[in-house]
Write an enzyme that holds these catalytic residues in place. Structure first.
Site, PDB file in Angstrom:
ATOM      1  N   HIS A 160       0.801  -1.233   0.000  1.00  0.00           N
ATOM      2  CA  HIS A 160       0.000   0.000   0.000  1.00  0.00           C
ATOM      3  C   HIS A 160       0.834   1.284   0.000  1.00  0.00           C
ATOM      4  CE1 HIS A 160       0.977  -0.008   4.249  1.00  0.00           C
ATOM      5  NE2 HIS A 160       0.560   1.241   4.313  1.00  0.00           N
TER       6      HIS A 160
HETATM    7  C1  UD1 Z   1      -2.419   5.698   5.495  1.00  0.00           C
HETATM    8  C2  UD1 Z   1      -1.146   6.163   6.206  1.00  0.00           C
HETATM    9  C3  UD1 Z   1      -0.107   5.064   6.183  1.00  0.00           C
HETATM   10  C4  UD1 Z   1      -0.676   3.763   6.718  1.00  0.00           C
HETATM   11  C5  UD1 Z   1      -1.921   3.427   5.938  1.00  0.00           C
HETATM   12  C6  UD1 Z   1      -2.570   2.160   6.429  1.00  0.00           C
HETATM   13  C7  UD1 Z   1      -0.585   8.545   6.080  1.00  0.00           C
HETATM   14  C8  UD1 Z   1       0.343   9.519   5.484  1.00  0.00           C
HETATM   15  N1  UD1 Z   1      -0.553   7.316   5.562  1.00  0.00           N
HETATM   16  O1  UD1 Z   1      -2.102   5.509   4.128  1.00  0.00           O
HETATM   17  O2  UD1 Z   1       0.983   5.435   6.993  1.00  0.00           O
HETATM   18  O3  UD1 Z   1       0.292   2.754   6.587  1.00  0.00           O
HETATM   19  O4  UD1 Z   1      -2.864   4.506   6.083  1.00  0.00           O
HETATM   20  O5  UD1 Z   1      -3.720   1.863   5.712  1.00  0.00           O
HETATM   21  O6  UD1 Z   1      -1.303   8.877   6.975  1.00  0.00           O
HETATM   22  N2  UD1 Z   1      -9.493   5.035   1.012  1.00  0.00           N
HETATM   23  C9  UD1 Z   1     -10.685   4.345   0.962  1.00  0.00           C
HETATM   24  N3  UD1 Z   1     -11.303   4.068   2.144  1.00  0.00           N
HETATM   25  C10 UD1 Z   1     -10.815   4.445   3.347  1.00  0.00           C
HETATM   26  C11 UD1 Z   1      -9.607   5.157   3.375  1.00  0.00           C
HETATM   27  C12 UD1 Z   1      -8.962   5.438   2.201  1.00  0.00           C
HETATM   28  O7  UD1 Z   1     -11.165   3.993  -0.095  1.00  0.00           O
HETATM   29  O8  UD1 Z   1     -11.436   4.152   4.376  1.00  0.00           O
HETATM   30  C13 UD1 Z   1      -8.795   5.316  -0.256  1.00  0.00           C
HETATM   31  C14 UD1 Z   1      -8.987   6.748  -0.713  1.00  0.00           C
HETATM   32  O9  UD1 Z   1      -9.104   6.762  -2.092  1.00  0.00           O
HETATM   33  C15 UD1 Z   1      -7.690   7.414  -0.341  1.00  0.00           C
HETATM   34  C16 UD1 Z   1      -6.687   6.268  -0.456  1.00  0.00           C
HETATM   35  O10 UD1 Z   1      -7.407   5.099  -0.065  1.00  0.00           O
HETATM   36  O11 UD1 Z   1      -7.404   8.483  -1.154  1.00  0.00           O
HETATM   37  C17 UD1 Z   1      -5.493   6.431   0.432  1.00  0.00           C
HETATM   38  O12 UD1 Z   1      -5.900   6.685   1.777  1.00  0.00           O
HETATM   39  P1  UD1 Z   1      -5.044   7.647   2.738  1.00  0.00           P
HETATM   40  O13 UD1 Z   1      -5.713   7.723   4.055  1.00  0.00           O
HETATM   41  O14 UD1 Z   1      -4.740   8.930   2.044  1.00  0.00           O
HETATM   42  O15 UD1 Z   1      -3.658   6.929   2.871  1.00  0.00           O
HETATM   43  P2  UD1 Z   1      -3.255   5.398   3.028  1.00  0.00           P
HETATM   44  O16 UD1 Z   1      -2.612   4.974   1.772  1.00  0.00           O
HETATM   45  O17 UD1 Z   1      -4.384   4.576   3.549  1.00  0.00           O
END
Ligand code: UD1
Length: 385
Positions: A223
């Protein structure tokens, strides 16, 4: 004493659960109670990324949810700061606790200090020394601003001392996430691995008729933006795993939403979808993931938390990164994790030469299930010296 703790994303939840339990234990045994307020920023909001963990780990509903959702880093941090500032005004806590390294803690730490609050950071002192990692920026800022720094291992202590943090602020307490693992392990153990697969098949993808066996599959998670946001990088990993690994041993792949979106965007989903031994799953709950981890032949991952869990369980872990903020989990330091970086061939060579001897659990100092209680003790002494 009033404590506000801030969580936002999946890896925070298994770290806050034991902290809340330790507060409850303190309150049952002491006259001076802690009034604890749990704030969720809402960075992770899907049921499988958030509520599942609250339910499985008996974490109480957050008292406040800031509902900031997805967005760029600046949007997430900015929105959290705006909303969290109001929470601080409303609740006026004595201490603010942030945990881990996700965006919530950067926002929480800055806002707390601007409001002149005492700030405590759980999982302080981890350093990858790689400023291209968003989490490294979050960790450095949170540690620089914290008054109380709870470290999981002695390498973290050293990092903080090297940065000039005064020793009296640093409290070596162990790894709080391992409190959760040790408590929940028996619940995971009774789950049946093929039942986990059946319950969690990725939606809208044809289910594959494949059964896995103990030590007869590889568990993979991916991820990190550095692995999944660039088409060439992700394509190389997916091609390598499907040709060089999944052709020989089933690969169970619970897919993070970020990775899922990018597999579709880059036209790579079809490679894993049509491969007979690539088992694609929805993001897993805590016990399902732990059970698969316990029975895997090896784990391929870019997650920091999994490196730690593999170390404690003794499951060989190939880390798809060039560096780690958790060197205590590396093989050369007694753990199980091997940094693979770009050298994917290394996985093949090592994976197919594993023997029974390769499965050696290692519990670093104070990874003993009592970290949260040590933290609560420090916090109560801090307010009543
Ligand atoms: C975040 C953390 C990372 C952690 C990871 C675990 C930061 C900088 N990064 O990264 O350290 O290892 O979480 O999962 O804080 N999305 C969904 N559903 C959700 C949440 C996110 O669909 O419930 C999708 C969205 O399109 C979003 C993307 O996932 O844009 C990324 O989510 P984001 O919270 O920005 O970062 P992670 O990659 O999850």
């Amino acid at each position: 004493m009033k404590i506000v703790s801030l969580v936002g994303a999946r890896p925070n939840f298994m770290k806050i659960a034991p902290f809340i339990r330790a507060i409850e234990k303190h309150n049952n045994n002491n006259y001076n109670k802690i009034n604890h307020i749990l704030v969720h920023t809402g960075q992770h909001y899907d049921i499988r990324m958030s509520k599942t963990f609250f339910d499985e780990l008996s974490i109480p509903e957050p008292d406040i949810n800031l509902e900031i959702g997805s967005g760029t880093h600046a949007e997430q941090v900015g929105k959290t700061m705006i909303e969290f500032e109001k929470v601080i005004w409303q609740t006026n806590p004595d201490i603010i606790v942030v945990v881990g390294d996700v965006n919530a803690i950067l926002a929480g730490a800055i806002t707390a200090k601007k409001e002149k609050k005492i700030l405590a950071h759980i999982e302080a002192g981890l350093r990858s020394f790689d400023l291209t990692m968003p989490e490294e920026i979050n960790r450095i800022v949170a540690d620089r601003l914290s008054d109380i720094l709870f470290t999981p291992d002695k390498i973290a202590n050293k990092n903080l001392l090297n940065e000039g943090v005064s020793p009296e602020k640093i409290h070596f307490v162990g790894n709080i996430m391992i409190d959760t693992l040790l408590k929940e392990k028996n619940k995971a153990q009774i789950l049946e691995i093929n039942d986990i697969i059946k319950r969690n098949f990725l939606k809208n993808i044809q289910e594959k008729e494949i059964k896995i066996q103990e030590r007869g599959f590889v568990l993979m998670t991916l991820h990190r933006p550095s692995n999944v946001d660039n088409k060439n990088v992700l394509e190389r990993i997916i091609n390598f795993i499907s040709i060089d690994i999944a052709s020989y041993i089933p690969v169970v792949f619970p897919i993070h939403p970020r990775t899922f979106q990018n597999l579709i965007k880059f036209g790579l989903l079809k490679i894993v979808e049509k491969h007979p031994q690539f088992i694609l799953l929805e993001p897993l709950g805590y016990h399902d993931m732990l059970r698969l981890n316990m029975s895997a032949r090896a784990v391929l991952t870019d997650s920091g938390g999994l490196q730690e869990e593999c170390t404690v369980l003794g499951i060989p872990c190939f880390t798809l990164r060039n560096n780690t903020e958790r060197p205590v989990t590396l093989k050369e330091n007694g753990g199980v994790s091997i940094l693979v970086g770009n050298n994917l061939e290394k996985i093949k060579n090592e994976l197919f030469s594993l023997t029974d001897e390769s499965f050696k659990p290692y519990l670093p100092e104070l990874w003993d299930g009592n970290t949260a209680e040590r933290i609560v003790k420090v916090l109560t002494n801090f307010s009543n010296p």
